[in-house]
Every structure is written in C-alpha cells, then in structure tokens.
Design a protein around this motif. Structure first.
Motif, PDB file in Angstrom:
ATOM      1  N   ARG A   9       0.952  -1.255   0.245  1.00 19.60           N
ATOM      2  CA  ARG A   9      -0.044   0.019  -0.177  1.00 19.60           C
ATOM      3  C   ARG A   9       0.687   1.331  -0.095  1.00 19.60           C
ATOM      4  N   ARG A  10       0.971   2.071  -1.151  1.00 21.79           N
ATOM      5  CA  ARG A  10       1.904   2.999  -1.354  1.00 21.79           C
ATOM      6  C   ARG A  10       1.093   4.384  -0.745  1.00 21.79           C
ATOM      7  N   ASP A  11      -0.272   4.360  -0.419  1.00 16.73           N
ATOM      8  CA  ASP A  11      -0.801   5.599   0.102  1.00 16.73           C
ATOM      9  C   ASP A  11      -0.722   5.635   1.708  1.00 16.73           C
ATOM     10  N   VAL A  12      -0.260   4.596   2.217  1.00 16.41           N
ATOM     11  CA  VAL A  12       0.071   4.598   3.784  1.00 16.41           C
ATOM     12  C   VAL A  12       1.314   5.096   4.160  1.00 16.41           C
ATOM     13  N   PRO A  13       1.625   6.341   4.985  1.00 16.35           N
ATOM     14  CA  PRO A  13       3.141   6.634   5.346  1.00 16.35           C
ATOM     15  C   PRO A  13       3.751   5.624   5.930  1.00 16.35           C
ATOM     16  N   TRP A  14       4.877   5.621   5.745  1.00 13.64           N
ATOM     17  CA  TRP A  14       5.710   4.675   6.483  1.00 13.64           C
ATOM     18  C   TRP A  14       6.896   5.256   7.109  1.00 13.64           C
ATOM     19  N   ALA A  60       7.788   9.531   6.045  1.00 16.41           N
ATOM     20  CA  ALA A  60       6.678   9.992   5.772  1.00 16.41           C
ATOM     21  C   ALA A  60       6.650  11.494   5.455  1.00 16.41           C
TER      22      ALA A  60
END
Length: 75
Positions: free
Chosen positions: A65-70, A74
């Motif tokens: 999932r590229r839409d969730v900051p990590w 981030a």
C-alpha cells in the motif's frame, strides 16, 4: 451380424455367465444399492493438509500500500 440399437436402454446389471432369475437380479440390485447408500452416508473426505510454509505465506501475496505513510520518511 446385427448392429446394436443406439436407442435401446442399457441394463444396469449384465449377466455374463449362467442364467439369473429376475428374483436373483432383484436381490443383487437391492444389496448393491443398500451398500452404495451406506457408503455415501458414512463417507468422509480428508481435509487437505496445509503445510506451515504455505499457511505462513498466505499474507505475502498482498500488494504494497503506497498510500500509507511509513517510518521517518513519511515527511
């Protein structure tokens, strides 16, 4: 030599030797039918065994999932 009739129904029991009476054929059909009914009622299918490797790898197939900051990046 005569040709077999394709429209004629096939007999469920064929006597290959001897001369079975209708009562003997009825007895055979009754016994075999009862055995098939009991087999169907008591049959148990084995569940397919899943190895630990395959069970642990089930979640790997999901996409990232590229839409969730990590992490720290981030921003």
């Amino acid at each position: 030599m005569s040709q077999p009739d394709d429209t004629a129904p096939t007999a469920p029991v064929q006597v290959r030797r001897g001369d079975a009476s209708p009562e003997e054929l009825a007895a055979v059909v009754a016994v075999v039918s009862e055995a098939l009914i009991r087999e169907e009622q008591t049959a148990v299918a084995d569940e397919p065994a899943v190895s630990a490797w395959r069970a642990s790898g089930r979640g790997i197939h999901r996409g990232i999932r590229r839409d969730v900051p990590w992490g720290r990046w981030a921003g």
